[in-house]
Each structure stands twice: as structure tokens, then as C-alpha cells.
Design a protein around this motif. Structure first.
Motif, mmCIF file in Angstrom:
data_model
loop_
_atom_site.group_PDB
_atom_site.id
_atom_site.type_symbol
_atom_site.label_atom_id
_atom_site.label_comp_id
_atom_site.label_asym_id
_atom_site.label_seq_id
_atom_site.Cartn_x
_atom_site.Cartn_y
_atom_site.Cartn_z
ATOM 1 N N ASP A 112 -7.189 103.145 29.007
ATOM 2 C CA ASP A 112 -7.842 103.291 27.701
ATOM 3 C C ASP A 112 -6.867 103.512 26.554
ATOM 4 O O ASP A 112 -7.134 103.108 25.422
ATOM 5 C CB ASP A 112 -8.816 104.482 27.703
ATOM 6 N N THR A 147 -7.447 115.323 32.132
ATOM 7 C CA THR A 147 -7.906 114.590 30.950
ATOM 8 C C THR A 147 -7.226 115.200 29.727
ATOM 9 O O THR A 147 -6.658 116.292 29.810
ATOM 10 C CB THR A 147 -9.433 114.729 30.781
ATOM 11 N N MET A 151 -5.831 118.990 28.961
ATOM 12 C CA MET A 151 -4.479 119.272 28.451
ATOM 13 C C MET A 151 -4.546 120.145 27.210
ATOM 14 O O MET A 151 -3.733 121.053 27.044
ATOM 15 C CB MET A 151 -3.752 117.968 28.123
ATOM 16 N N GLY A 170 -2.727 117.188 20.873
ATOM 17 C CA GLY A 170 -3.840 116.895 19.965
ATOM 18 C C GLY A 170 -3.511 115.773 18.983
ATOM 19 O O GLY A 170 -4.407 115.156 18.424
ATOM 20 N N GLU A 171 -2.211 115.531 18.772
ATOM 21 C CA GLU A 171 -1.746 114.423 17.918
ATOM 22 C C GLU A 171 -0.644 113.694 18.682
ATOM 23 O O GLU A 171 -0.549 113.848 19.880
ATOM 24 C CB GLU A 171 -1.166 114.971 16.601
ATOM 25 N N HIS A 177 2.072 107.829 24.754
ATOM 26 C CA HIS A 177 1.393 106.615 25.214
ATOM 27 C C HIS A 177 2.009 105.366 24.597
ATOM 28 O O HIS A 177 2.358 105.382 23.418
ATOM 29 C CB HIS A 177 -0.091 106.647 24.818
HETATM 30 C C1 HEC Z 1 2.512 115.030 25.828
HETATM 31 C C2 HEC Z 1 2.119 113.678 26.096
HETATM 32 C C3 HEC Z 1 0.781 113.178 25.657
HETATM 33 C C4 HEC Z 1 0.266 113.157 24.383
HETATM 34 C C5 HEC Z 1 0.902 113.673 23.107
HETATM 35 C C6 HEC Z 1 -1.027 112.516 24.487
HETATM 36 N N1 HEC Z 1 -1.285 112.158 25.788
HETATM 37 FE FE1 HEC Z 1 -2.957 111.220 26.476
HETATM 38 N N2 HEC Z 1 -2.287 111.413 28.367
HETATM 39 C C7 HEC Z 1 -1.036 111.834 28.736
HETATM 40 C C8 HEC Z 1 -0.903 111.723 30.168
HETATM 41 C C9 HEC Z 1 0.330 112.088 30.986
HETATM 42 C C10 HEC Z 1 -2.127 111.214 30.647
HETATM 43 C C11 HEC Z 1 -2.508 110.896 32.111
HETATM 44 C C12 HEC Z 1 -2.964 112.172 32.749
HETATM 45 C C13 HEC Z 1 -3.341 111.986 34.208
HETATM 46 O O1 HEC Z 1 -3.612 110.863 34.637
HETATM 47 O O2 HEC Z 1 -3.354 113.029 34.880
HETATM 48 C C14 HEC Z 1 -2.979 111.032 29.496
HETATM 49 C C15 HEC Z 1 -4.312 110.551 29.558
HETATM 50 C C16 HEC Z 1 -5.011 110.119 28.463
HETATM 51 C C17 HEC Z 1 -6.327 109.472 28.521
HETATM 52 C C18 HEC Z 1 -7.165 109.236 29.779
HETATM 53 C C19 HEC Z 1 -7.792 110.577 30.209
HETATM 54 C C20 HEC Z 1 -8.861 111.036 29.241
HETATM 55 O O3 HEC Z 1 -8.695 112.150 28.662
HETATM 56 O O4 HEC Z 1 -9.837 110.308 29.028
HETATM 57 C C21 HEC Z 1 -6.660 109.135 27.234
HETATM 58 C C22 HEC Z 1 -7.931 108.407 26.769
HETATM 59 C C23 HEC Z 1 -5.594 109.622 26.362
HETATM 60 N N3 HEC Z 1 -4.605 110.207 27.147
HETATM 61 C C24 HEC Z 1 -5.572 109.510 24.999
HETATM 62 C C25 HEC Z 1 -4.688 110.208 24.163
HETATM 63 C C26 HEC Z 1 -4.826 110.296 22.699
HETATM 64 C C27 HEC Z 1 -5.905 109.590 21.886
HETATM 65 C C28 HEC Z 1 -3.782 111.105 22.265
HETATM 66 C C29 HEC Z 1 -3.501 111.569 20.857
HETATM 67 C C30 HEC Z 1 -4.595 112.348 20.224
HETATM 68 C C31 HEC Z 1 -3.017 111.509 23.433
HETATM 69 N N4 HEC Z 1 -3.598 110.949 24.561
HETATM 70 C C32 HEC Z 1 -1.880 112.286 23.403
HETATM 71 C C33 HEC Z 1 -0.060 112.321 27.885
HETATM 72 C C34 HEC Z 1 -0.206 112.532 26.528
#
Ligand code: HEC
Ligand code: HEC
Ligand code: HEC
Ligand code: HEC
Ligand code: HEC
Ligand code: HEC
Length: 179
Positions: A112, A147, A151, A170-171, A177
């Protein structure tokens, strides 16, 4: 006369050479906190000479289950690998952890939002293995799932990426990604 020396030489060289052919190169030592350490016989027989008694059985018993489980603290005091890996004879157990505990970049598949990459190299410059393993992450790829909401509640990457210790989850979506 010539033959006597040949026989003496063979008696000395054969056992080590023959054993060196028969032994397993790689011995896998399970370590729960970091994932397995792989010890290479071949590399060591090059480094210390084809001489089994330089390790067996004074440092390591050849019957593996007779060896106690050592900690890094024991090794820093000269036990186990630390008998040589002391910074003088070979690189120190206090230095580059990843020479013995290999690490690599981990890619979390996130359809996604784009795959998220975690760099061990960046983080192990800042933290010891034990600050993440096994408390925050089991040292096994794909055995930890969280998710973004979890986090933000402090799990997984969010244990540090909270806007305080490190940039917030949060940002900064695109810092983690590939969006
Ligand atoms: C510090 C690093 C980090 C940041 C910053 C981060 N993510 Fe993620 N995100 C991850 C990781 C690592 C995973 C996979 C986690 C897993 O599979 O256990 C993930 C999973 C996700 C997923 C799939 C799981 C879910 O919650 O539905 C989405 C959608 C997502 N991120 C969107 C975002 C968005 C939008 C932002 C900004 C607001 C963001 N992420 C910021 C590291 C990050
Ligand atoms: C630099 C140190 C070192 C030298 C030299 C060395 N070994 Fe080892 N050997 C080890 C370590 C470390 C282990 C694994 C111990 C453990 O898992 O607790 C091991 C394990 C073994 C095992 C058990 C393997 C298993 O999976 O059960 C055998 C057999 C063995 N060594 C034979 C030899 C022979 C024969 C030689 C000489 C040709 C030799 N070793 C030289 C360090 C050494
Ligand atoms: C020369 C190789 C070597 C180096 C360098 C090394 N380790 Fe280890 N480490 C091992 C081996 C082998 C074991 C397992 C010992 C056993 O089972 O008897 C181990 C065990 C561990 C353990 C579990 C036991 C404990 O002490 O809690 C941790 C955690 C660990 N290592 C972290 C580290 C860190 C962090 C560094 C860098 C500062 C490091 N290691 C450097 C070889 C090494
Ligand atoms: C008898 C001395 C001795 C012991 C005991 C010993 N080493 Fe070594 N090791 C050496 C020497 C010498 C080198 C080569 C010099 C260097 O790299 O600093 C070496 C090199 C290495 C290397 C780099 C080469 C390679 O194989 O990739 C690793 C990794 C390593 N040792 C791991 C270990 C681990 C893990 C243990 C304990 C299970 C251990 N060593 C025990 C002497 C020893
Ligand atoms: C900042 C946190 C952090 C630190 C510090 C850290 N790791 Fe990791 N490690 C991770 C994450 C995140 C994963 C991926 C987990 C997943 O895929 O669910 C991981 C996965 C692993 C894996 C399994 C994946 C693979 O490559 O096979 C091993 C082994 C591992 N780490 C070893 C180590 C060692 C050894 C150290 C210290 C030198 C270390 N880690 C330090 C966070 C960390
Ligand atoms: C133990 C604390 C800790 C954990 C857990 C952690 N990080 Fe970090 N991370 C940091 C710190 C500290 C920095 C450097 C400070 C900063 O950039 O805010 C950093 C930096 C980063 C960076 C920037 C790297 C660069 O090249 O500068 C990325 C990307 C990142 N982390 C991703 C992740 C992902 C993905 C996870 C979860 C799988 C994670 N981190 C888990 C503490 C942590």
C-alpha cells in the motif's frame, strides 16, 4: 636416511592434513539474541596454522555439547573466541560486531505504501544488537509485524521513531517508504 625424514614429516603432517579435509568448514553456533554465528574452520586453519590443538580442547571441546554458553562479557575476558579475538592476535570481540554476527538490510514488503527499508549499518552505528534484539524485534526476518497505528503507539520502529529519540513515524513517510 632420506626416508626417515620423509616418514617423520608424514607422521607430523598427515593427521592435521587428513583431519582438515574431513572436518566441516562451517560450524553454526546458535545465538538467540542476534541470530546464528558461523565459525569457519578453513579460514582459521589458514590464520592459525593447520593445528587443531590451538583450539581443541583447551578453548573449545570438540564434543560441542560439552562447551558452556559464553557471553560477550566472558569473551572480553579472554574466554571462547576472546582467547584470540582480543585486538592483539585478531580483531577484538569489542569491535565490529558484524564481522561475527552478520547483518544485512531488511526490506519490509508494504504494497500500500511502498517497501520500507531498515538499514542495520545505520542503526548499529548507534545501538548495540541487544537494544533491539530480541526485545523489540526477534532477530528473524518477517517474524515481527506491526501496523503504523501500532508503531505510533510505540511498537516496532515506533519504539524510537517517536519524534523524540528519532524522527516520528507520524510523518516522514518517504524517509522509510519507497513512495
Ligand atoms: C521509521 C520508518 C517508517 C516511517 C517514518 C513510516 N513507516 Fe510505514 N511502515 C514502516 C515499516 C517498517 C512497515 C512494515 C511493518 C511490518 O510489516 O511489520 C510499515 C508499514 C506501513 C503500512 C502497512 C501497515 C499499515 O499500517 O496498514 C502502511 C500503509 C504505511 N506503513 C504507511 C505509512 C505512512 C502513510 C507513513 C507516513 C505518515 C509511514 N508509513 C511512515 C516504516 C515506517
Ligand atoms: C581457531 C579455533 C579452532 C581450530 C584451530 C579448530 N577448531 Fe574445531 N571447532 C572450533 C569451534 C569454535 C567449534 C564449535 C564449538 C561449539 O559450537 O561450541 C569447533 C567444532 C569442531 C568439531 C565439532 C563440529 C560439530 O558440528 O559437531 C569438530 C569435529 C572439530 N571442531 C574438529 C577440528 C579439527 C579436526 C581441527 C584441526 C584440523 C579443528 N577442529 C581446528 C574451533 C577450532
Ligand atoms: C569474534 C567473533 C565475535 C565478535 C566480534 C562479537 N561476537 Fe557476539 N558472540 C559470538 C559468539 C560465538 C557468540 C555465542 C557464544 C556461545 O554460544 O558460547 C556470541 C554471543 C553474543 C550474544 C549473546 C550472549 C550475550 O553476551 O548476551 C550477544 C548479545 C552478542 N554476541 C552481541 C555482540 C555484540 C554487540 C558485539 C560487538 C560489540 C559482538 N557480539 C561481537 C562471537 C562474536
Ligand atoms: C586460536 C585463536 C582464535 C580463536 C580461538 C578464534 N579465532 Fe577467529 N581468527 C583468528 C585469527 C588469527 C584470524 C585472522 C586475523 C584477523 O582477522 O584479525 C581470525 C579471523 C576470524 C574471522 C574473519 C575471517 C572469517 O572467517 O570470516 C572471523 C569471522 C572469526 N575469526 C570468528 C571467530 C569466532 C566466531 C570465534 C569463536 C567461535 C573465533 N573466531 C575464535 C584466531 C582465532
Ligand atoms: C535499531 C534496531 C536494531 C539493531 C540495533 C539491530 N537490529 Fe537486527 N534487526 C532489526 C530489524 C528491524 C530486523 C528485521 C526484523 C523483521 O524482519 O521482522 C532485524 C533482523 C535481524 C536478523 C534477521 C534477519 C537476517 O538478516 O537474517 C539478524 C540475524 C539480526 N537482525 C542481527 C543483528 C545483530 C547481530 C545486530 C548487532 C550487530 C543487530 N541485529 C542490531 C533491528 C535491529
Ligand atoms: C532503538 C531505536 C530505533 C529503532 C527501534 C529504529 N530506529 Fe531508525 N533510527 C534511530 C535513530 C536514533 C536514527 C538516527 C536519528 C534520526 O535520524 O532521527 C534512526 C534513523 C533511521 C533512518 C534514517 C537513516 C539514514 O540513512 O539517515 C531510517 C530510514 C530508519 N531509522 C528506519 C527505521 C525503521 C524502518 C525501523 C523499524 C524497522 C527503525 N528505524 C527502528 C533509532 C531507531
Amino acid at each position: 636416511m632420506k626416508y626417515r625424514w620423509l616418514i617423520v614429516a608424514l607422521l607430523v603432517l598427515l593427521p592435521s592434513a587428513v583431519c582438515a579435509r574431513w572436518i566441516k568448514d562451517q560450524v553454526v553456533m546458535p545465538v538467540e539474541a542476534t541470530g546464528p554465528v558461523v565459525f569457519s574452520h578453513n579460514n582459521h586453519l589458514e590464520a592459525v596454522g593447520k593445528n587443531c590443538p590451538s583450539c581443541h580442547n583447551a578453548i573449545f571441546n570438540i564434543v560441542v555439547k560439552k562447551n558452556p554458553v559464553f557471553t560477550m562479557a566472558d569473551m572480553a575476558q579472554g574466554k571462547s573466541c576472546g582467547a584470540c579475538h582480543n585486538g592483539t592476535r585478531a580483531f577484538s570481540v569489542k569491535d565490529d560486531c558484524s564481522l561475527c554476527h552478520p547483518t544485512r538490510d531488511i526490506v519490509f514488503k508494504v504494497p500500500d505504501a511502498g517497501d520500507a527499508t531498515f538499514s542495520h549499518e545505520v542503526h548499529t552505528g548507534l545501538y548495540g544488537c541487544g537494544e533491539c534484539h530480541p526485545g523489540i524485534f526477534k532477530p528473524a526476518q518477517g517474524k515481527n509485524t506491526a501496523t503504523m497505528t501500532e508503531m505510533e503507539g510505540g511498537r516496532s520502529c515506533g519504539a524510537c521513531h517517536d519524534g523524540n529519540t528519532a524522527f516520528t513515524v507520524g510523518e516522514n513517510c518517504e524517509t522509510c517508504h519507497a513512495m
